[in-house]
Design a protein around this motif. Structure first.
Motif, short mmCIF file in Angstrom:
data_model
loop_
_atom_site.label_atom_id
_atom_site.label_comp_id
_atom_site.label_asym_id
_atom_site.label_seq_id
_atom_site.Cartn_x
_atom_site.Cartn_y
_atom_site.Cartn_z
N GLU A 138 0.75 -1.16 0.05
CA GLU A 138 0.09 -0.07 0.12
C GLU A 138 0.98 1.29 -0.16
N THR A 142 0.95 4.06 -2.89
CA THR A 142 0.76 5.54 -2.63
C THR A 142 1.78 6.25 -3.26
N ARG A 158 -4.06 0.36 -5.45
CA ARG A 158 -4.20 0.57 -4.33
C ARG A 158 -5.49 0.30 -3.38
N ARG A 162 -5.77 -1.93 -0.03
CA ARG A 162 -6.35 -1.35 1.09
C ARG A 162 -7.75 -2.16 1.48
N ARG A 167 -9.19 -1.66 5.14
CA ARG A 167 -9.43 0.03 4.86
C ARG A 167 -10.39 0.08 3.87
N GLU A 170 -11.44 3.79 2.44
CA GLU A 170 -10.48 4.54 1.70
C GLU A 170 -10.42 3.50 0.45
N ALA A 171 -10.61 2.43 0.37
CA ALA A 171 -10.75 1.82 -0.93
C ALA A 171 -11.65 2.28 -1.59
#
Length: 241
Positions: A138, A142, A158, A162, A167, A170-171
Motif C-alpha cells: 500500500e 501511494t 491501491r 487497502r 481499509r 479508503e478503498a
C-alpha cells in the motif's frame, strides 16, 4: 584496451553494432538478433552494456527471464550497483516467482536514488503483494501515485490492497477516484471497477450503493470484458434481494 573504473573503454564500433541488433529486435527478427548478440558477447565479454543487451534480448524480447538472469548477474559482477542491470534482474526475479529477491533488488535501487521511481514502486508493490506484505505494498502504490497523481490503474491497485487491509472506506474512495479519472480521460465506464466498488459497499453495509454499482456495471458491459463478469454481477444483485 585500457580500463576506466574497472570497466573497459567503449569501442566506437559497438554503438552501431548494437543499433543494428535493436533494429532486428524491433522488426521481430529475434533469432537473428540473438545470434548477433551471442557474437558480441564473445567478442566483448567485459562490456557491461553488451551483457545487459544480451539479457534484454533474452528476457524482454525473447520472454525468457531464466535465460536472461545470468547475463544481468555478469553485468553486475563487472559493475556492481549498475542501475539498469539491477532493475532488469529484479524484474526477471519477479517473473520467475522469486519475489523476496526481487524486493531486495528494488530496495537496493531505491537506496541508490534510482531515477525511475514510478517503475520501482509499481513493481515492488506487485512483489510485496505476492509476499502478502500488504501494508508495504500500500505504501508503494501511494508512492507511485505521488509520481503520477490520479492514474486510474494505480488507484485501482491501491484500492485492492487497502481492501485486503480492511481499509474499506479508503478503498471505495480510491475506486470512485479511479472511475472519475477515467471519465475525465474520455474512457468508457469500467464494469469491473463498478463491481469491485459494489462489493466493498456491500461489505460496509451500504446495500443501496452496492445495488446501484452492480446495476451500473451490467449496463456498462462491453465487448472484451472478462468472461463471467455479467453472471457475477447478476448473482451479486440476487444476493442483495
Amino acid at each position: 584496451m585500457t580500463e576506466r573504473n574497472g570497466r573497459e573503454a567503449w569501442p566506437p564500433e559497438l554503438t552501431e553494432l548494437l543499433r543494428k541488433v535493436d533494429k532486428l529486435r524491433r522488426s521481430g527478427r529475434h533469432t537473428e538478433a540473438l545470434s548477433r548478440m551471442r557474437q558480441l558477447t564473445e567478442t566483448y565479454p567485459r562490456q557491461v552494456r553488451v551483457l545487459l543487451e544480451m539479457g534484454l534480448t533474452l528476457g524482454i524480447w525473447g520472454s525468457a527471464p531464466a535465460e536472461a538472469l545470468p547475463w544481468y548477474e555478469r553485468a553486475l559482477e563487472l559493475a556492481p550497483g549498475h542501475a539498469s542491470a539491477q532493475l532488469h534482474r529484479a524484474l526477471s526475479l519477479a517473473r520467475l516467482g522469486r519475489h523476496a529477491e526481487a524486493v531486495a533488488d528494488f530496495n537496493a535501487l531505491e537506496a541508490g536514488s534510482f531515477r525511475k521511481a514510478l517503475v520501482l514502486h509499481m513493481k515492488r508493490a506487485e512483489s510485496l503483494e505476492v509476499l502478502c506484505r500488504h501494508a508495504e505494498a500500500e505504501r508503494d502504490w501511494t508512492l507511485a501515485l505521488a509520481e503520477e497523481p490520479g492514474n486510474p490503474w494505480l488507484l485501482h491497485q491501491r484500492a485492492s490492497v487497502r481492501a485486503r487491509l480492511g481499509r474499506l472506506e479508503e478503498a471505495v474512495r480510491d475506486i470512485t477516484d479511479s472511475l472519475a479519472a477515467s471519465a475525465r480521460e474520455g474512457e468508457p465506464v469500467d464494469a469491473e471497477l463498478l463491481r469491485d466498488r459494489g462489493v466493498l459497499r456491500a461489505r460496509l453495509g451500504d446495500t443501496a450503493g452496492a445495488r446501484a454499482d452492480f446495476e451500473a456495471g451490467l449496463a456498462a458491459l462491453r465487448e472484451g470484458d472478462p468472461p463471467g463478469l455479467a453472471d457475477d454481477l447478476r448473482n451479486r444483485l440476487q444476493e442483495l434481494a
